[in-house]
Design a protein around this motif. Structure first.
Motif, PDB file in Angstrom:
ATOM      1  N   THR A  29     -89.632   6.753  61.669  1.00  0.00           N
ATOM      2  CA  THR A  29     -90.440   6.179  60.601  1.00  0.00           C
ATOM      3  C   THR A  29     -89.703   5.017  59.959  1.00  0.00           C
ATOM      4  OG1 THR A  29     -89.478   7.712  59.007  1.00  0.00           O
ATOM      5  CG2 THR A  29     -91.536   8.383  60.037  1.00  0.00           C
ATOM      6  N   MET A  42     -85.363   1.251  55.167  1.00  0.00           N
ATOM      7  CA  MET A  42     -84.943   2.584  55.600  1.00  0.00           C
ATOM      8  C   MET A  42     -85.643   2.959  56.899  1.00  0.00           C
ATOM      9  SD  MET A  42     -83.299   5.369  54.627  1.00  0.00           S
ATOM     10  CE  MET A  42     -83.369   7.126  54.388  1.00  0.00           C
ATOM     11  N   TYR A  87     -93.055  13.084  57.170  1.00  0.00           N
ATOM     12  CA  TYR A  87     -94.058  12.248  56.528  1.00  0.00           C
ATOM     13  C   TYR A  87     -95.405  12.930  56.447  1.00  0.00           C
ATOM     14  CZ  TYR A  87     -94.670  10.968  61.408  1.00  0.00           C
ATOM     15  OH  TYR A  87     -94.829  10.990  62.744  1.00  0.00           O
ATOM     16  N   HIS A  96     -92.356  10.398  49.964  1.00  0.00           N
ATOM     17  CA  HIS A  96     -91.371  10.635  51.002  1.00  0.00           C
ATOM     18  C   HIS A  96     -90.015  10.097  50.596  1.00  0.00           C
ATOM     19  CE1 HIS A  96     -89.403  11.087  54.706  1.00  0.00           C
ATOM     20  NE2 HIS A  96     -89.212   9.791  54.835  1.00  0.00           N
ATOM     21  N   GLN A  97     -90.051   8.961  50.001  1.00  0.00           N
ATOM     22  CA  GLN A  97     -88.809   8.277  49.740  1.00  0.00           C
ATOM     23  C   GLN A  97     -87.984   8.963  48.659  1.00  0.00           C
ATOM     24  OE1 GLN A  97     -88.680   6.129  51.906  1.00  0.00           O
ATOM     25  NE2 GLN A  97     -86.646   5.379  51.515  1.00  0.00           N
ATOM     26  N   THR A 119     -85.081  -1.759  48.926  1.00  0.00           N
ATOM     27  CA  THR A 119     -84.847  -2.230  47.577  1.00  0.00           C
ATOM     28  C   THR A 119     -85.181  -3.705  47.459  1.00  0.00           C
ATOM     29  OG1 THR A 119     -82.567  -2.468  48.224  1.00  0.00           O
ATOM     30  CG2 THR A 119     -83.138  -0.531  46.935  1.00  0.00           C
ATOM     31  N   PRO A 131     -80.880   0.863  53.585  1.00  0.00           N
ATOM     32  CA  PRO A 131     -80.954  -0.512  53.071  1.00  0.00           C
ATOM     33  C   PRO A 131     -79.630  -0.943  52.464  1.00  0.00           C
ATOM     34  CG  PRO A 131     -82.232   0.995  51.684  1.00  0.00           C
ATOM     35  CD  PRO A 131     -81.729   1.794  52.837  1.00  0.00           C
ATOM     36  N   HIS A 138     -89.863  11.630  66.324  1.00  0.00           N
ATOM     37  CA  HIS A 138     -90.580  10.526  65.705  1.00  0.00           C
ATOM     38  C   HIS A 138     -89.605   9.625  64.975  1.00  0.00           C
ATOM     39  CE1 HIS A 138     -90.360  13.483  62.385  1.00  0.00           C
ATOM     40  NE2 HIS A 138     -90.138  12.410  61.682  1.00  0.00           N
ATOM     41  N   ARG A 147    -103.676  -2.867  67.264  1.00  0.00           N
ATOM     42  CA  ARG A 147    -103.854  -3.493  68.586  1.00  0.00           C
ATOM     43  C   ARG A 147    -105.308  -3.819  68.872  1.00  0.00           C
ATOM     44  NH1 ARG A 147    -100.064   0.446  72.270  1.00  0.00           N
ATOM     45  NH2 ARG A 147     -98.179   0.308  71.011  1.00  0.00           N
ATOM     46  N   PRO A 177     -99.674  -4.204  64.161  1.00  0.00           N
ATOM     47  CA  PRO A 177     -99.739  -2.944  64.904  1.00  0.00           C
ATOM     48  C   PRO A 177    -101.178  -2.528  65.205  1.00  0.00           C
ATOM     49  CG  PRO A 177     -98.486  -2.705  62.846  1.00  0.00           C
ATOM     50  CD  PRO A 177     -99.179  -4.008  62.788  1.00  0.00           C
ATOM     51  N   THR A 215     -95.929  -6.532  67.159  1.00  0.00           N
ATOM     52  CA  THR A 215     -95.015  -6.281  66.050  1.00  0.00           C
ATOM     53  C   THR A 215     -95.592  -6.900  64.774  1.00  0.00           C
ATOM     54  OG1 THR A 215     -93.169  -6.361  67.584  1.00  0.00           O
ATOM     55  CG2 THR A 215     -92.636  -6.537  65.275  1.00  0.00           C
ATOM     56  N   LEU A 260     -90.625   0.115  66.512  1.00  0.00           N
ATOM     57  CA  LEU A 260     -91.708  -0.830  66.256  1.00  0.00           C
ATOM     58  C   LEU A 260     -93.058  -0.344  66.771  1.00  0.00           C
ATOM     59  CD1 LEU A 260     -89.753  -4.075  67.081  1.00  0.00           C
ATOM     60  CD2 LEU A 260     -90.584  -3.368  64.849  1.00  0.00           C
ATOM     61  N   GLY A 261     -93.101   0.897  67.219  1.00  0.00           N
ATOM     62  CA  GLY A 261     -94.382   1.443  67.646  1.00  0.00           C
ATOM     63  C   GLY A 261     -94.904   0.850  68.939  1.00  0.00           C
ATOM     64  N   ALA A 304     -96.248   7.161  50.172  1.00  0.00           N
ATOM     65  CA  ALA A 304     -95.021   6.413  50.456  1.00  0.00           C
ATOM     66  C   ALA A 304     -93.937   6.738  49.447  1.00  0.00           C
ATOM     67  CB  ALA A 304     -95.314   4.938  50.443  1.00  0.00           C
ATOM     68  N   ALA A 329     -91.012   1.148  47.646  1.00  0.00           N
ATOM     69  CA  ALA A 329     -90.420   2.385  48.131  1.00  0.00           C
ATOM     70  C   ALA A 329     -89.760   2.208  49.491  1.00  0.00           C
ATOM     71  CB  ALA A 329     -91.479   3.459  48.213  1.00  0.00           C
ATOM     72  N   VAL A 330     -90.176   1.205  50.255  1.00  0.00           N
ATOM     73  CA  VAL A 330     -89.641   1.040  51.598  1.00  0.00           C
ATOM     74  C   VAL A 330     -88.177   0.628  51.554  1.00  0.00           C
ATOM     75  CG1 VAL A 330     -89.851  -0.277  53.712  1.00  0.00           C
ATOM     76  CG2 VAL A 330     -91.892   0.532  52.542  1.00  0.00           C
ATOM     77  N   GLU A 369     -85.740   5.924  59.833  1.00  0.00           N
ATOM     78  CA  GLU A 369     -85.298   7.289  60.063  1.00  0.00           C
ATOM     79  C   GLU A 369     -85.842   7.787  61.401  1.00  0.00           C
ATOM     80  OE1 GLU A 369     -86.383   9.934  56.957  1.00  0.00           O
ATOM     81  OE2 GLU A 369     -84.768  11.329  57.446  1.00  0.00           O
ATOM     82  N   GLY A 400     -89.645   3.292  56.288  1.00  0.00           N
ATOM     83  CA  GLY A 400     -90.110   3.473  54.923  1.00  0.00           C
ATOM     84  C   GLY A 400     -91.040   4.663  54.773  1.00  0.00           C
ATOM     85  N   GLY A 401     -90.842   5.677  55.608  1.00  0.00           N
ATOM     86  CA  GLY A 401     -91.632   6.890  55.488  1.00  0.00           C
ATOM     87  C   GLY A 401     -92.876   6.924  56.344  1.00  0.00           C
ATOM     88  N   TYR A 402     -93.198   5.805  56.977  1.00  0.00           N
ATOM     89  CA  TYR A 402     -94.380   5.756  57.830  1.00  0.00           C
ATOM     90  C   TYR A 402     -93.996   5.466  59.268  1.00  0.00           C
ATOM     91  CZ  TYR A 402     -97.430   5.159  53.759  1.00  0.00           C
ATOM     92  OH  TYR A 402     -98.116   5.326  52.598  1.00  0.00           O
ATOM     93  N   PRO A 403     -94.738   6.025  60.224  1.00  0.00           N
ATOM     94  CA  PRO A 403     -94.591   5.504  61.583  1.00  0.00           C
ATOM     95  C   PRO A 403     -95.055   4.051  61.559  1.00  0.00           C
ATOM     96  CG  PRO A 403     -96.057   7.418  61.536  1.00  0.00           C
ATOM     97  CD  PRO A 403     -95.774   7.066  60.125  1.00  0.00           C
ATOM     98  N   PHE A 404     -94.398   3.197  62.311  1.00  0.00           N
ATOM     99  CA  PHE A 404     -94.672   1.762  62.206  1.00  0.00           C
ATOM    100  C   PHE A 404     -96.154   1.420  62.305  1.00  0.00           C
ATOM    101  CE2 PHE A 404     -95.192  -2.493  63.982  1.00  0.00           C
ATOM    102  CZ  PHE A 404     -94.477  -3.239  63.060  1.00  0.00           C
TER     103      PHE A 404
END
Lengths: 410, 327
Positions: free
Chosen positions: A59, A1, B5, B31-32, B66, A26, A57, B169, B167, B164, A48-49, B28, B63-64, A3, A61-65
Motif C-alpha cells: 500500500t 509511506m 487497509y 490507517h495512518q 508529511t 517519509p 499486498h 486503466r 491507475p 502510473t 505502482l499497481g 486514509a 495522511a499519506v 508498506e 499511504g494506506g491504499y493499494p496504488f
C-alpha cells in the motif's frame, strides 16, 4: 509511506519476489539494493499497481496504488528511462501526462527547467541519450509534485554532474518530508545517497536497516598475509597454525591469505613460531561495496566467471569458478556461518547462509542449476523462518551497533 | 485474508474534511494514525512549507506523507484522459502518416477514377462510386493506426508511464477509443465527401443517375463509420495482443480472409452456405453494399451492424484483459 506485507510474485515457475515485507518512511531516502534480477523492478511495479502480487499486498499511504485517490499527485515514479514513445517530443510527452493527471500545463515547463531539458524540449525523445532519457523520466516523476517518489536506477547513464544532481535531488526531496524510494545495484552510490537500506536477493529480504547500521555490521576488518611465492608448504603451515589459534583463513586470488579473528601482532607471533617468513602483513577494512557483495553473494543469479578457454583446462578447485567475479569470493558464501557476528541475527535469510557453490563447482558459467533450483528453493526453505525475519533487524540492530566501527562511516 | 487497509474501513472515524473535498474517504486517516485522527484538522507540516489554504482539497491527503504540494489537486475524470490522448495522437508521426496516406488514397484514387470515366458510365451506378476503390485501400491505413494507437505504448514501455499517471486503466482505453474513433471517422468521412463532391461535379449530364440521399449518406457517413469501426476493432485487438506487428497481421486476416476463403468454401457443397455468408460480410462486399453499387447487395447497414457487434465484443474483452493483466 510505502508498506509491503508478505509480497510475493511468481511468473510461472519463477518466483521473482518472495514474502517481502518492508516499510518505506517519509523524510528519508530509502535505498533498494539487490543484484540484477533480484526482484527490485518487480517490487517497484507491484507498488505502482502495474503488476498484481501473487500473494500479500503493498500500500501507498494506506491504499493499494490503484485505489489511491488522485494517484499521480501522490506518487511519482521513474521506472524505465526508455518508457517513452520515442516519436514524441519531451514536452509533448510530459504534457500528455500532465493532462492525464489534471496538472496545469505550465508545470511541464517548470519540471523541464528542473531537469535541465528546456533546450531539447521540442526534440523527439528518440534521439535522447540514456542520461537525457533519465532526466526526462525524473521530470515525469516530479510532474505531480508528489509525496511519494520511486526511482528505479535513476543514475544509470548519467554523467558525473548528473549523478551529483540526482544525489542532491533525492536528499532534498526527502528533506521536504517526502518518501523517496530509490533502487540501485550500486552500493557505493547508495552509501552516499540513502539513509535507510532495503537489500534483497533472489526476491527475498536480506536486510532492512539504516546505512549506518549496515556499515557497522557488515564491514569486517581483516588482515592480509602473504607468504613467499613458490613455497606453498609455508603457506599451508601458516594456515594450519592460524586456524589452530582460532582465526579464519580464506585464500585470496593472488595467493595471499585473508585472516579474520586474529589481531595483527598475534598473526606475526604465530608466523614466527611456525617459522614462516611473511612478505606481507597488512590491515584491511572491507568497503561497504564488498560488504554488500558478500551479503548478496549467495543471491546472485547472473554471475560472471573467468574465461575457461572453452573448457580446455579443468578449474583448479571446486571453489575457483565461483571466484571469478570477486577476489574474496571463495568461501565467502560461508562467511555468515564462520565469522562471528558480521550480521545481526535474522538479517540474513537462512537459505543464503549455505554456500551454494559445491554442487555447482563444475556447473556451466551461467549458473543454470542455480536458476533452476531457485523456484524450488525459496518456497522450500524460507517458510520455516522468514515471517519472523523482517521484524528482527530493527530490534537486533542496536545490540551490537558499537561493536565495529569503520572509517567508511560518514 | 483481512489486510490492514481493509480493517481500517471499519474504524469509526468521522470525516474531518469540509464538504469541499468529498472524494476523499475517511479511511486514509484511520490507517495512518488512528489515535491522532480526531486532531487531524491541524496536520503537522514541517516548517517552511506552504501550508494549503483551509479546506483546500490538498488537505485530506496529508495522511499519506508529511509533504503537501502547493499545487492544487484536481480530481481527474474522463475529460483529462481525452485531452491527454488527443495530445498523444497528434504528437506522433504515425498518425499524420497513416491518415494522410488514407486521405491521399481515397481522394487521389477517387479523383483519377472520376477523371478516367465519362458520364455514360454513371447511368446505372451512382456518382459516389469513385470513392469505393480508395476506401478499399484506405481502410488498411485506418486499421494500422488503430493498432498503433495502443500497441506502440506497449512496444515503447510508455504504457507503464501512462498507467502510473492514471491507475484507472479503463478510462485510458475509453479515452483512446473515443479520440481515435472520432478522428478516424471525421477524416474518412471528409475524404469521402470530397470525392463525392468532385465526382458529382465532374459528371452531371441528363443521363447521369443522381445519387439519392440514401446513397449519399451510405457513401460518406456509412463508409466512414464502417472504416472507423474497423479501426476501433483494430484498437481492441492491439490492446489484447499488445504487439504492433502481430495485431496488424491479425487485422489484415480479419479484413482479407472473409473475401478470399469463400472461393474455397464454395467448392464444397456443405460449406457453400458458410462461404456465401462470409462473403456477404467481408469488408469489400460491405463497402460495395454501402456505396450501393448494385441494388441486389442491400444497403450495407446489416454489415455495419455485424461489424459493430464484433467490435463491441472485442472491446469488452479488451477491457476485461486490461484490468486483469499485468502491464
Amino acid at each position: 509511506m510505502i508498506e509491503a506485507v508478505g509480497l510475493t510474485k511468481r511468473y510461472g515457475d519463477k518466483t521473482a519476489v518472495y514474502n517481502l515485507s518492508f516499510q518505506v518512511r517519509p523524510g528519508a531516502v530509502t535505498g533498494f539494493l539487490g543484484p540484477n534480477g533480484s526482484g527490485k523492478s518487480t517490487t517497484m511495479r507491484m507498488i505502482l499497481g502495474l503488476d498484481e502480487p501473487t500473494a500479500g499486498h503493498v500500500t501507498v499511504g494506506g491504499y493499494p496504488f490503484r485505489k489511491l485517490p488522485n494517484a499521480p499527485r501522490q506518487v511519482g515514479a521513474l521506472l524505465d528511462a526508455k518508457a517513452v514513445h520515442g516519436g514524441r517530443s519531451a514536452r509533448q510527452h510530459l504534457l500528455c501526462l500532465a493532462q492525464l493527471s489534471g496538472i496545469p500545463a505550465r508545470r511541464v515547463d517548470e519540471v523541464l527547467g528542473v531537469v535541465g531539458l528546456q533546450n531539447v524540449a521540442r526534440k523527439r525523445s528518440k534521439g535522447f541519450s540514456l542520461g537525457m532519457g533519465q532526466r526526462l523520466g525524473i521530470a515525469a516523476a516530479l510532474l505531480g509534485d508528489p509525496q511519494v517518489l520511486l526511482f528505479d536506477e535513476p543514475v544509470n547513464g548519467l554523467d558525473p554532474e548528473g549523478i551529483l544532481w540526482v544525489r542532491n535531488l533525492m536528499k532534498q526531496l526527502a528533506s521536504e518530508g517526502r518518501t523517496v524510494f530509490v533502487s540501485s545495484h550500486l552500493m557505493s552510490e547508495m552509501a552516499l545517497t540513502a539513509d535507510q537500506l532495503i537489500v534483497i536477493g533472489r526476491g527475498q529480504l536480506l536486510a532492512d536497516m539504516s546505512v549506518k547500521d549496515f556499515i557497522s555490521y557488515n564491514s569486517a576488518d581483516f588482515a592480509r598475509v602473504r607468504t613467499p611465492d613458490g613455497e606453498p608448504q609455508q603457506r599451508e603451515k601458516l594456515t594450519a597454525a592460524l586456524s589452530e589459534a582460532g582465526g579464519q583463513v580464506l585464500p585470496e586470488q593472488d595467493g595471499a591469505l585473508r585472516i579474520t579473528g586474529l589481531p595483527l601482532p598475534r598473526i606475526s607471533e604465530l608466523a614466527h613460531t611456525a617459522d614462516v617468513r611473511l612478505w606481507e602483513l597488512s590491515p584491511h577494512q572491507a568497503s561497504l561495496e564488498e560488504a554488500y557483495m558478500r551479503m548478496t553473494q549467495g543471491a546472485v543469479d547472473y554471475r560472471s566467471t573467468a574465461d575457461q578457454r572453452a573448457g580446455l583446462q579443468q578449474p583448479p578447485g571446486a571453489g575457483a569458478p565461483q571466484g571469478g567475479a570477486y577476489g574474496y569470493a571463495p568461501g565467502a558464501p560461508g562467511v555468515p556461518g564462520q565469522q562471528p557476528g558480521p550480521y545481526p541475527p535474522g538479517t540474513v535469510m537462512p537459505g543464503y547462509a549455505e554456500p551454494p557453490a559445491p554442487p555447482q563447482g563444475a556447473a556451466p558459467p551461467h549458473g543454470a542449476p542455480a536458476q533452476g533450483g531457485a523456484p524450488a528453493q525459496p518456497p522450500a526453505a524460507p517458510p520455516v523462518q522468514p515471517p519472523a525475519a523482517p521484524a528482527q533487524p530493527p530490534a537486533a540492530a542496536p545490540a551490537d551497533l558499537s561493536k565495529r566501527d569503520n572509517e567508511d562511516a560518514r | 485474508m483481512t489486510t490492514p487497509y481493509q480493517q481500517q474501513g471499519q474504524a469509526p472515524v468521522p470525516p474531518q474534511t469540509p464538504p469541499q473535498a468529498p472524494p476523499q474517504p475517511p479511511q486514509a486517516y484511520a490507517h495512518q494514525q488512528p489515535q491522532q485522527a480526531p486532531q487531524h484538522q491541524a496536520p503537522h507540516v514541517p516548517p517552511g512549507y506552504v501550508s494549503p489554504p483551509p479546506g483546500a482539497p490538498a488537505q485530506p491527503y496529508a495522511a499519506v506523507g508529511t509533504y503537501t504540494s502547493p499545487i492544487p489537486i484536481q480530481r481527474t475524470h474522463l475529460g483529462n484522459a481525452i485531452a491527454s490522448e488527443w495530445t498523444k495522437i497528434k504528437s506522433v508521426r504515425s498518425t499524420i502518416w497513416t491518415l494522410s496516406v488514407m486521405a491521399a488514397l481515397v481522394v487521389g484514387i477517387g479523383f483519377l477514377t472520376s477523371a478516367s470515366t465519362n458520364d455514360s458510365d454513371y447511368t446505372s451506378a451512382p456518382t459516389t462510386l469513385p470513392g469505393f476503390f480508395g476506401a478499399l485501400l484506405g481502410q488498411l491505413c485506418v486499421v494500422t493506426l488503430g493498432v498503433l494507437v495502443i500497441s506502440s505504448e506497449y512496444g515503447t514501455g510508455m504504457i507503464r508511464t501512462t498507467f502510473t499517471a492514471s491507475p484507472a486503466r479503463s478510462r485510458v482505453l475509453t479515452a483512446k477509443a473515443l479520440v481515435f474513433f472520432t478522428l478516424a471517422f471525421v477524416t474518412t468521412t471528409l475524404s469521402l465527401a470530397l470525392v463525392t463532391f468532385i465526382s458529382s461535379g465532374m459528371h452531371s449530364g441528363p443521363k447521369v443517375m443522381d445519387p439519392s440521399n440514401d446513397q449519399l449518406i451510405g457513401a460518406t457517413l456509412g463508409v466512414g463509420l464502417y472504416v472507423s469501426l474497423l479501426g476501433l476493432l483494430s484498437l481492441a485487438v492491439g490492446s489484447m495482443l499488445r504487439h504492433s506487428a502481430g495485431a496488424i497481421t491479425t487485422m489484415l486476416g480479419v479484413v482479407l480472409l472473409p473475401s478470399i476463403l469463400p472461393a474455397f468454401l464454395m467448392m464444397s457443397p456443405s460449406l457453400a452456405d458458410l462461404g456465401v455468408t462470409m462473403q456477404k460480410y467481408s469488408s469489400p462486399f460491405a463497402l460495395a453494399a454501402l456505396f450501393q453499387i448494385d441494388d441486389s447487395m442491400g444497403s450495407g447497414w446489416s454489415q455495419l451492424g455485424v461489424l459493430g457487434g464484433i467490435t463491441a465484443g472485442a472491446l469488452v474483452a479488451a477491457y476485461v484483459l486490461l484490468e486483469k493483466r499485468d502491464v
